[in-house]
Design an enzyme around this catalytic site. Structure first.
Site, short mmCIF file in Angstrom:
data_model
loop_
_atom_site.label_atom_id
_atom_site.label_comp_id
_atom_site.label_asym_id
_atom_site.label_seq_id
_atom_site.Cartn_x
_atom_site.Cartn_y
_atom_site.Cartn_z
N SER A 1 -10.06 35.54 -6.11
CA SER A 1 -8.60 35.65 -6.25
C SER A 1 -8.02 34.25 -6.48
CB SER A 1 -8.01 36.31 -5.01
OG SER A 1 -8.47 37.64 -4.92
N HIS B 1 -6.10 33.77 -9.23
CA HIS B 1 -5.85 33.73 -10.68
C HIS B 1 -4.82 34.77 -11.11
CE1 HIS B 1 -9.31 31.19 -10.61
NE2 HIS B 1 -10.12 32.17 -10.28
N HIS C 1 -10.50 26.56 -10.62
CA HIS C 1 -10.77 26.64 -9.18
C HIS C 1 -10.58 25.29 -8.53
CE1 HIS C 1 -13.23 29.78 -11.13
NE2 HIS C 1 -12.75 30.51 -10.16
N ASP D 1 39.77 12.59 -7.45
CA ASP D 1 39.27 11.34 -8.00
C ASP D 1 40.37 10.52 -8.67
OD1 ASP D 1 39.63 13.03 -10.04
OD2 ASP D 1 37.59 12.91 -10.85
N THR E 1 46.76 24.45 -5.15
CA THR E 1 46.66 24.08 -6.56
C THR E 1 48.05 24.15 -7.19
OG1 THR E 1 46.43 26.31 -7.44
CG2 THR E 1 44.40 25.23 -6.68
N MET E 2 48.13 23.89 -8.48
CA MET E 2 49.41 23.96 -9.19
C MET E 2 50.02 25.36 -9.10
SD MET E 2 48.51 24.09 -13.24
CE MET E 2 47.00 23.22 -13.49
#
Lengths: 540, 540
Positions: free
Chosen positions: B57, B59, B217, B382, B471-472
């Site tokens: 296993s 794979h 492997h 900002d 907000t506005m």
């Protein structure tokens, strides 16, 4: 760690071209490189509602991988983790929208909302019918008024996509998308961060920790939790989802690979999802698969949605897209009884004093040679050839009373069976194959020598060793060739063959193939030596 | 780094159960846990040739993920990277083999050859017709007489699978498998090693290096090479393959993800494969997809095979398996002309002195307020709200002569267009959406105030801001509500709304949502302040 990319500014265009090249002509792109990266269906005739999605790249196969019959009509790709421009989205809308209109499916990120939103306005100024839905399935941040859009977006793509493909009108498709969005809840967990191309990898998650409620743009998870195993990880995710799952109707789950989780682990997570606290409320599954990734993030997410009967039809509707793994019904794991025949039918024991004496003599050779063969093997391997053969000899002596000594054909098979159950390692299996195939050949009427040669051929076929490869074959094959001339001739051939192995400094098969030439020079192969001693003893 | 597993000894059984659970009843397993882990098709009736594959296993999806109609009949799963036992393989053979016989498809590793080989012998002792083919497609080690079996195995699974499904007999299926094996060549490249469960990760590959010719492997690659980019990586792989490709017939390629490579990178590698030195010799592609993985290895492999017309039919034959990505014809990337309409149709300019004066007055408000608004924004964002609005005002003044001042409906749209092309950031896009939607509403016959409210509603829908979100909107919505009572009433409402934002310490939308409460306390939102100043100026 490096990545399979070229120049950072070409990543998305090259990935889009790779996707289109591998689409077999199903997809094309708009002629807008480098800034406009829009993928389209080539079989689109604008007679139905167009579905346009997209957003930042880095979430492949989303969204371009879901453009095709029964899902999206076009996808607009921004840079990695950055929204596409208004112009790019508008180009996508204009390229596919006909009289039936267009639905924009947008994940809830400010940049995507704004750019898709303004593009919709500009498209409307052309008289096009354009609607927009915003997917906000993430439950990681319960207090955030603007939940993010993550892998649950796939439910919207598939259900709206099937409806649009079937010819539903814009109102119907939009209503379905809104209904799916209202019902879809998702959360993810990750063991490592993703690597944003061109930026160093952030080592944020220590070993033994996981992030629960991560974003798909490298945002940190809502909390770092202790990680112990897959079961407890899935339980945490399931517990969060359970609080948001509507009672009643069974849910469909999406099990999403965030990009870098192995397929093996995803299968284990599927098992854990089924046996998690919400497993009983899930009736269908999409995945496990990479659907909405975050580059190569080692994590997963689970999305759930209480699908109606019509939703299930839409989710199960066929699509040629390899990226869509289909919808599976979750059923208990079917367990089939082991077939008869694993307990081999033991032959009826029978006695035959000459055979018993012969076999015993053979076994005694290996018992006596144990130390010598181990010493030889210590130079070229791990020093156990003598012990292995002696162990097999002891086992055969112990089994003598249950062997079919009077029936040579059955005897070979029985010896093969004993060896396969008592000898470890490759040589045990090879000898078992040798005797089993010899028995097979003998039962089909071949002479003893022919049967032995058939056994040897099968052993070589399986083991891969040829003459000159420094194995027992180098003694056994010459001995069998000379057997018609009598045991002494066979013994002489075996000894010469064994001695030749001391000059073979390159082993092409078996364990000695990992040893370098200088170590092998002058040493006889222990397997060949064993064969030579056997024939020498029998001919004495 | 941790992994999504539980106890090491349960990994394979849990992964198998996960796969079966997600198969929708298509798959079941034998009742042989913990040691016998065999996955079977539930729709199998033993009337056709059975195909059994498997191996260690790790794979996944190989091999259990390829059990289903048109591919394998059963898969036998060993522990991670370890061959299954003889008993397990025998159980698989016995469970599915009927009179048509069984073909074992085995990758060329000693353990697999031996265990499958001996199981075949034991099955033959029951009178079953069992054949075995060994896949050795790896070209990484040119001098190794025993080439490894890697992703090219998928060609064998699919072509033999389609033949078996169609009712071909054992000879035909075996001959086809042998032919495919003889023609298939593979090689891989990796940027990092895989993590074997329970073992620490080997840090073998330094940054800037890649391994070429790796095993699946965890074996080291044949050579460490300098890694620069995806293009040169694919070129190295292509050059190795080119030396092994038969001249003449075009080839099919498999592009395999070794497990941990992002889907984005795999798409880039598909693009590179197409434009590599062997691209012109490839006519079809399977993938990119995770087919034969090495746990979560960050690498890829390419397998090539010169398929005949019948092979192509078999490769393209339908299968319900999500793990099989299908066969695509490689065609040049289709490029579609950009749609008309990206260069927006500018309205016919017209003059209307009162409107020009009104607009100019509005713009002057923002020019005057620039410094104040920047100062307010510096506390909560900002610091660029003033500059952004002043910049937009300057742009509008400059555009005045090309605006349709005499046609108010067109004017809104034109202002939206100007703003969307001159203002950066979210607020620019939001104002553009506001004016575009206002113009839309006005053109459908709504009053100016109703049109403004429609624009505001669209802006809120896209931007996500509601009253109280700082907000506005907090100034603009009350002002529009009061507008029927005259400008002074509207200005008063705007001012009161703006002042209320100073008490809102939690911003739910826009940039201030990332600022903490204490910083916001007492500060008026700069967007709301701008709106209040506008209405105050107009009513003065």
């Amino acid at each position: 760690m490096t990545q399979f990319i070229n120049r950072k500014e070409d990543i998305v265009a090259e990935a889009v071209d790779g996707l289109i090249a591998a689409s077999g002509g199903r997809l094309a792109r708009l002629d807008g490189y480098p800034h406009i990266r829009v993928i389209l269906r080539t079989d689109w005739d604008r007679t139905r509602v167009a579905l346009v999605s997209g957003g930042g790249s880095g979430h492949e196969p989303a969204h371009a991988g879901f453009v095709g019959k029964g899902m999206l009509t076009a996808a607009v790709c921004g840079d990695v983790f950055a929204s596409p421009s208004v112009d790019a989205v508008l180009a996508g809308i204009l390229a596919v929208t006909g009289p039936a209109g267009c639905l924009l499916i947008v994940k809830n990120y400010t940049g995507d909302r704004l750019n898709f939103g303004l593009a919709a306005e500009r498209a409307r100024a052309f008289g096009l019918k354009v609607r927009m839905v915003v997917v906000d399935d993430d439950i990681a941040l319960p207090d955030l008024p603007q939940a993010r859009g993550v892998a649950g977006t796939l439910f919207v793509h598939k259900i709206a996509g099937a409806l649009a493909e079937s010819g539903a009108d814009l109102d119907t498709v939009t209503a379905a998308a809104d209904r799916v969005i209202a019902g879809t809840k998702s959360i993810g967990m990750s063991l490592d961060t993703c690597t944003v191309p061109g930026s160093p990898k952030e080592q944020r998650i220590q070993s033994g920790k996981a992030e629960l409620g991560l974003g798909i743009h490298g945002e940190a998870g809502v909390e770092q939790v202790d990680y112990t195993d897959a079961q407890s990880a899935m339980r945490m995710v399931a517990d969060r989802l359970a609080a948001h799952m509507a009672p009643g109707r069974p849910h469909v789950a999406i099990l999403n690979n965030l990009g870098g989780t192995s397929v093996l682990e995803m299968q284990i997570l599927a098992h854990e999802l089924v046996r998690s606290p919400i497993g009983g409320r899930l009736k269908h599954l999409v995945g496990p698969a990479s659907l909405m990734t975050s580059l190569e993030m080692r994590g997963f997410s689970v999305s759930v949605y209480p699908a109606s009967a019509e939703d299930l039809v839409a989710l199960a509707a066929p699509t040629p897209l390899a990226a869509w793994p289909g919808l599976s019904t979750l059923v208990p794991v079917g367990v089939v009884e082991l077939p008869d025949g694993l307990r081999p039918i033991r032959p009826v024991p029978s006695d035959h004093p000459p055979t018993r004496a012969f076999l015993t003599r053979c076994c005694e050779v290996f018992l006596k040679a144990e130390a010598d063969l181990n010493a030889l093997d210590a130079k070229a391997g791990d020093g156990d050839t003598g012990s292995t053969l002696a162990g097999a000899a002891r086992a055969l002596i112990g089994a003598m009373d249950r062997l079919p000594l009077a029936d040579h054909t059955q005897l070979y098979r029985a010896i093969g069976l004993e060896l396969s159950q008592t000898m470890g390692g490759s040589s045990g299996v090879l000898l078992a194959i040798f005797f089993a195939a010899t028995g097979d050949a003998a039962s089909s009427g071949q002479s003893q020598r022919e049967a032995f040669k058939a056994g040897l051929a099968r052993m070589q076929e399986i083991g891969g060793a040829r003459m000159g490869d420094r194995t027992m074959i180098d003694a056994l094959l010459p001995a069998l060739e000379k057997l018609p001339e009598g045991l002494p001739a066979a013994a002489k051939a075996a000894r010469e063959g064994a001695n030749r192995t001391a000059g073979m400094t390159r082993a092409n098969a078996g364990r000695s193939s990992y040893i370098n030439a200088e170590q092998l020079r002058g040493q006889v192969d222990p397997g060949a030596e064993a064969v030579a001693r056997l024939f020498e003893h029998l001919s004495a």
